[in-house]
Enzyme design. Structure first.
Site, PDB file in Angstrom:
ATOM      1  N   LYS A 202     -31.762  47.142 -30.109  1.00 49.50           N
ATOM      2  CA  LYS A 202     -32.744  47.927 -30.655  1.00 49.50           C
ATOM      3  C   LYS A 202     -32.321  49.435 -30.951  1.00 49.50           C
ATOM      4  O   LYS A 202     -32.628  49.896 -31.992  1.00 49.50           O
ATOM      5  CB  LYS A 202     -33.910  47.832 -29.929  1.00 49.50           C
ATOM      6  N   GLU A 349     -39.236  44.694 -15.331  1.00 50.05           N
ATOM      7  CA  GLU A 349     -39.049  45.831 -15.810  1.00 50.05           C
ATOM      8  C   GLU A 349     -40.467  46.265 -16.687  1.00 50.05           C
ATOM      9  O   GLU A 349     -40.601  47.626 -16.796  1.00 50.05           O
ATOM     10  CB  GLU A 349     -38.089  45.462 -17.130  1.00 50.05           C
TER      11      GLU A 349
END
Ligand code: F6P
Length: 543
Positions: A202, A349
């Site tokens: 990304k 996360e």
């Protein structure tokens, strides 16, 4: 009731339930199996084997309502800035929204998604029908994804889970680690002329991925692929098109990603290209459709019937009122082998945070350690601790009613799954152990010595998630279920599930350490332990 009053009432519920056997809860409520079961998008969640009764459940639901869960879900789906520290929305659900069902305010984003899906379809078709050729004109036989974290775990997990739908002409591999062993060992199975790399990042700044991409490019160059032909071997998925072009990827081969999709929620975007290549585009679309079914359920169902809300509340209940510190994920499906690893990133996360969204310290216990592995393998390693260890570890069992393979072996797999959740719940008391040992002909002395070792406390909680078959559709629903569970818990803990500042410090420090390993003249002033380790590295490498 205000929040503190609700928390106090939940503490009282916990004290009451601490002395109650789950088995007794079944006796008290003859309809418990139905009352503690929820069905959505082809999945059934049986949460009756939990240390929870109707009144504790109602208090938990009240708490979720007090934390404005319905409004927060609405905000998630309509593109509000649910990630304020990065000033972003989290629109992973839009990636699986079919044409015609998209909220008006998100039409532009949706149009980009549809166009990207079309481009993915053409790429997949051209690789599968062998129009896409490598630098010597050979058809593509291997696809190697280069990516890490969300750009690896999701696609790798899904590709493995959909093994029964694989295109047999193509082998798909996933390389994530900066340890060159990963790339080199993988490439030893591939031929440069017929290998296509999907370079997934990304940010297009991730050191591991870019290092592996350079390794892959030089592997191609060494085999005779010219720089002009490199484009035939690389497709990139990134939100940073400029950097990808700078790296030498042809603009035609770059598929977009967007700020409004978090890395660990991105398998539904073009980051999922390896999934579509490993299987086919219809399969990928079925995956999206299953996730969309779960989205609709999550968006439209009242909290008491809402599967992700219930799953999220159960995790919250154990972390905050029972002081459990970890959560086992136990898929009884070999194809779901990578599911626990995927959930580790998704949950830890997202919700491994100590700071509330308003900047204040969190007052509760946030995300537990997520771990686990596929049954029945885990039974012969860590399940011992689940049954007799000193801590209570809630477990999620996941199992399909039908197998894609041998149904007779599946019967055994299914029986083992049930046996484990049942054993965790019923345990074995002293009287039962003594009766067994007596029947086995043991002496009184032997019985006295062995009994304490063989007693199992039981009363250990678990959920069981079932589905008919593990298909692309049910898999999509399963993943979306856990994505939304994560969001629900972030609402309960009042934290931001969509940032990950904690991973940055290690990256920054690595940038200061790496040069000192190759250049001893760089002045260092690390801590004594790190200094000693750096000296060992220099000694061993003659630097
Ligand atoms: O290191 C954490 C992380 O930032 C994850 O959140 C992300 O999925 C991964 O790195 C990979 O990032 P990228 O896709 O930008 O290479």
């Amino acid at each position: 009731m205000d929040t503190q009053a609700l928390i106090n009432s939940l503490k009282k519920e916990q004290i009451k339930l601490a002395d109650t056997k789950i088995l007794n809860l079944f006796e008290q409520d003859p309809h418990r199996v139905d009352n503690f079961r929820c069905t959505a998008a082809g999945l059934t969640l049986d949460y009756s084997k939990n240390r929870l009764d109707q009144s504790a459940l109602e208090s938990l639901i009240n708490l979720a309502e007090q934390r404005d869960i319905t409004q927060r879900i609405k905000e998630l789906f309509t593109g509000h800035t649910v990630n304020p520290t990065e000033d972003r929305a989290a629109l992973h659900s839009l990636l699986r929204t079919p044409q015609g069902s998209c909220p008006t305010e998100l039409q532009d984003e949706h149009q980009q998604i549809i166009e990207t899906l079309d481009r993915m379809s053409s790429i997949v078709a051209s690789v599968h029908n062998e129009q896409w050729r490598g630098f010597t004109g050979k058809a593509i036989k291997s696809v190697v994804n280069l990516g890490i974290g969300g750009s690896d775990l999701g696609p790798a997990m899904v590709a493995k889970a959909l093994t029964p739908s694989h295109n047999e002409k193509l082998q798909c591999y996933f390389v994530s680690n900066v340890d060159s062993a990963h790339l080199q060992q993988t490439l030893s199975h591939c031929h440069p002329e017929s290998t296509l790399f999907t370079l997934s990042s990304k940010s297009f700044t991730t050191v591991e991925t870019l290092t592996n991409a350079r390794g892959a490019r030089s592997w191609l160059n060494q085999a005779g692929c010219s720089e002009d032909d490199i484009a035939r071997h690389f497709i990139t998925v990134s939100a940073n098109i400029e950097k990808a072009v700078e790296f030498g990827i042809s603009a035609d081969n770059i598929l977009p990603m967007w700020d409004w999709v978090g890395g660990r929620f991105s398998l539904w975007s073009a980051i999922g290209l390896p999934i579509a290549l490993a299987t086919n585009m219809d399969c990928f679309k079925e995956l999206l459709a299953g996730a969309h079914d779960m989205d609709r359920h999550f968006e439209q169902s009242p909290p008491k019937d809402n599967m992700p809300v219930i799953l999220g509340l159960l995790g919250y209940w154990y972390s905050n009122f029972w002081q459990t510190r970890s959560q086992a994920i136990l898929p009884y499906d070999h194809c779901l082998q990578l599911f626990p690893a995927f959930l580790q990133q998704l949950e830890m996360e997202s919700n491994g945070k100590s700071c509330q969204i308003n900047g204040e310290p969190v007052q509760e216990t946030t995300c537990p350690v997520i771990w686990g592995s596929e049954g029945t393998n885990g039974q012969h390693s860590f399940h011992q601790l689940l049954h007799q260890g000193t801590q209570i570890i809630p477990a999620d069992f996941i199992v399909a009613l039908k197998s894609h393979y041998d149904q007779e072996q599946h019967r055994l797999l299914f029986a083992n799954c049930l046996a484990q959740s049942r054993a965790l719940m019923i345990g074995k008391n002293e009287d039962e152990v003594i009766t067994e040992l007596t029947a086995a002909g043991k002496t009184e002395e032997q019985i006295n010595a062995l009994t304490p070792h063989k007693v199992m406390p039981g009363n250990r909680p678990s959920n069981t998630i079932t589905m008919d078959h593990l298909t692309p559709k049910t898999l999509g629903a399963l993943i979306a279920l856990y994505e939304h569970k994560v969001f629900v818990q972030s609402v309960l803990w009042q934290i931001n599930a969509f940032d990950q500042w904690g991973v940055e410090l290690g990256k920054q420090l690595c940038e200061t350490i790496a040069p000192t390993l190759s250049d001893t003249s760089i002045e260092r002033n690390f801590d004594p332990s790190s200094e000693q380790l750096i000296r060992s590295y220099h000694q061993r490498n003659g630097s």
